[in-house]
Each structure stands twice: as structure tokens, then as C-alpha cells.
Design an enzyme around this catalytic site. Sequence first.
Site, PDB file in Angstrom:
ATOM      1  N   ILE A  29      -4.322   0.106   8.394  1.00  0.00           N
ATOM      2  CA  ILE A  29      -4.030   1.551   8.320  1.00  0.00           C
ATOM      3  C   ILE A  29      -5.250   2.356   8.772  1.00  0.00           C
ATOM      4  CG2 ILE A  29      -3.240   3.448   6.844  1.00  0.00           C
ATOM      5  CD1 ILE A  29      -1.842   1.343   5.067  1.00  0.00           C
ATOM      6  N   THR A  51      -5.053   8.453   1.060  1.00  0.00           N
ATOM      7  CA  THR A  51      -3.694   7.904   1.044  1.00  0.00           C
ATOM      8  C   THR A  51      -3.735   6.459   0.522  1.00  0.00           C
ATOM      9  OG1 THR A  51      -3.966   7.263   3.357  1.00  0.00           O
ATOM     10  CG2 THR A  51      -2.760   9.307   2.942  1.00  0.00           C
ATOM     11  N   GLY A 102      -9.007  -1.699   7.656  1.00  0.00           N
ATOM     12  CA  GLY A 102      -7.818  -2.556   7.717  1.00  0.00           C
ATOM     13  C   GLY A 102      -6.839  -1.950   8.711  1.00  0.00           C
ATOM     14  N   ARG A 136      -5.437   4.713  -2.971  1.00  0.00           N
ATOM     15  CA  ARG A 136      -5.080   4.708  -4.392  1.00  0.00           C
ATOM     16  C   ARG A 136      -5.931   5.778  -5.080  1.00  0.00           C
ATOM     17  NH1 ARG A 136      -1.164   2.385  -3.083  1.00  0.00           N
ATOM     18  NH2 ARG A 136      -0.384   0.357  -3.772  1.00  0.00           N
ATOM     19  N   GLU A 180      -0.667   8.836 -11.814  1.00  0.00           N
ATOM     20  CA  GLU A 180       0.491   9.306 -11.056  1.00  0.00           C
ATOM     21  C   GLU A 180       1.685   9.347 -11.989  1.00  0.00           C
ATOM     22  OE1 GLU A 180       1.121   7.130  -7.448  1.00  0.00           O
ATOM     23  OE2 GLU A 180      -0.816   7.722  -6.640  1.00  0.00           O
ATOM     24  N   HIS A 220       2.662  10.646  -3.385  1.00  0.00           N
ATOM     25  CA  HIS A 220       2.597   9.236  -2.954  1.00  0.00           C
ATOM     26  C   HIS A 220       3.747   8.908  -1.989  1.00  0.00           C
ATOM     27  CE1 HIS A 220       0.864   5.076  -4.191  1.00  0.00           C
ATOM     28  NE2 HIS A 220       1.272   5.066  -2.921  1.00  0.00           N
TER      29      HIS A 220
HETATM   30  C1  DGY Z   1       1.819   0.615  -0.730  1.00  0.00           C
HETATM   31  O1  DGY Z   1       2.638   0.008  -0.038  1.00  0.00           O
HETATM   32  O2  DGY Z   1       0.915   0.037  -1.348  1.00  0.00           O
HETATM   33  C2  DGY Z   1       1.942   2.105  -0.777  1.00  0.00           C
HETATM   34  O3  DGY Z   1       1.082   2.709  -1.630  1.00  0.00           O
HETATM   35  C3  DGY Z   1       3.371   2.527  -1.006  1.00  0.00           C
HETATM   36  O4  DGY Z   1       4.006   2.334   0.206  1.00  0.00           O
END
Ligand code: DGY
Length: 341
Positions: A163, A248, A161, A250, A279, A298
Amino acid sequence: MPANEASKPLVFVTRPIAEQALTELAGFARVDLWDDEMPPPRAVLLERIAHADAILTLLTDRIDAPVIAAAPRLRVISNLAVGVDNIDLDAATRAGVAVGHTPGVLTETTADLAFALLMAAARRIVEADSYTRQGRWRTWGPRLMLGRDVFGATLGIVGWGAIGRAMARRAAGFSMRVLYTTRERKPAGKPHRHNKAEVPGARRVALDELLRESDFVSLHVPLTPETRAMLSAREFRAMKRGAILINTARGEVIDQRALYEALASGHLGGAALDVTSPEPIAPDDPLLTLPNAIVTPHIGSASHATRLRMAQIAVANIRDALAGRLPAYCANPAVRLREPT
Ligand code: DGY
């Protein structure tokens, strides 16, 4: 309260967000702010949502079917996040409630953190800093704090995606070989639609090949029933000896106990996690005893500018829905918005 104020829609905001965005929201709504660092307890959430036309939520607020049912006036749930795994999307859609979120704006900021974690784990930066603070730095040492080269290494990106692709662009600057997986189908005989233009040389492979080949594996998938625990003992065994995992996305995407074992046994070289399950991670979680594990709270999207933009988008999504339009960033675009009562 002046009459025109009383006629404004009521929005429950579950935590203090950027001041500027709150002021924007107050321009068209009555703001009921839960002014605390911790989430509102469920009883409070149920009570405050009962009269709300909109709610601005964080990923730590569980908005499930009973919460949605307790809010007969609700027209939009606006999540200050790109992920919406804290919200029952089907229940919202059935109730005619739009779900807004904040994609795009946090892409580069989150990729910055993922790459920073990759570098930190590769070069043992957190460990080296503690070593210095503990007064253990006595001299320059030819065997001191040896890490791994990032330059020229292979990076496996799970999830292609926005990111994941932003991570790949950073990797290109370090001459890394980039492999990736995606669920998206590509037309036979054609390159993946994102591949050529954005990250020359990035190659789509199956997950097993990516795990086998990569020196670094970075996770960039949303949490769904398919991705929950997608990396467990079998997958960690399939990874290269000494490889480093970055998460980064989940926490629930990995089996954290299996990760601990893979790190403690020395099979994996390190892990850098910005997300955990649960978390916050328990202070006595065994992962925190390992010098080759880095855990941050997070903070992927936590830059001043990005958090302001996220808050502004969350407010704009509320404005859209209260005006009877689908939010510009809508996670359930099939919804038929409920009429105001
Ligand atoms: C999201 O936006 O889903 C992140 O985990 C927090 O910015």
C-alpha cells in the site's frame, strides 16, 4: 436437514458479507451467519465457535487464546482484512489453526483513499463543503480557504509495503518527492528491491529525516509491538511546522492525544485519519472539534469490487484449509494444520 447437508463442515460467519461470497461458501459448508451490523458479543462468539470447523471474522472480532481454546474443531480463522492484529497468531499456530487474510486485493483501493485524504486535507475540502452548506459563501475571496499545494511537495511514506508503494505511485503523478522508511534490510551497495522499478526517485531514509523533510506523512505499517505508538509527541515535534499526517493503517500506530496537541497548538497543519483508537472514535473526542482534522470510519478498502474480492478470498481460504491445504493467503504459514475431528 438433508444427510449430505449435515455432513458439510460448519462455518461461523460473524457478519453479513457480500451475498455472492456467502453463496459460494454455502456450496461447500453449512453457514451459521451472525446477521447483525454489530459484532457478536463474546459470549455468543464462544458459544457459536464451539462447534465450528471454520470462522470468518472481521477486524472487530477479537480472536484471542481463550476463544481459540473454546473451538476444538476449528481448522481456520479467515479474516476479512489484510491486517491480523485482532487474532492471536501464536495461539492459532500452536492449536494447528490456519489464519487466512486478504492481502493484495485491497492495495489500490486503500491507496486511493489515502491519497484522497491527502488531497482533502491539503485543500480543506471537508471544511470548504461545510462552509458552503452553512450558507457562509458570500463571494469569491483572495484569502478564502487557502490550503497547501500537493504538486511538487514532499511525501514521507512510513512503511514500504504494497500500500505504501501504491501511494508512492500516485504521488509520482503529482510530481511529489517521495521519501520512505522500511524495516526491510537491503543488501549493502544495492538499491532497495522495490525502489527502482516501481517508483523512480523514491528515496529510503531514516524516520527522523522523513519527519523533518516531509510536507505530508502517510502511515502504511501493520500494527505490531514495534509500531504501536510509533508516532508520539517527540515525532510530531520533529515534523515540519504545518505538515499534514495521513493514517490509513491502524489507529494505535499514533498517540492520538499527542496528535491532538500538535494540531491544536498549530504545529501540525492537519491530519486525515481513516483509523482511530478506539474505533469508533468517541463522539466527544477533542480531535473532532478541530477544523483541521478529518476522520473517516475505517473505509480504506470500502469499494464494491474490493469488498467482494476480499469476501471471495476469505471464502477460498476457508475452502483450502477445510480441504487440508494451507490457505492461499495464510498469515501463519508455519502452522501444522490440525486433523479434522
Ligand atoms: C485491513 O484489511 O486490514 C483493513 O484495515 C480493512 O480493509
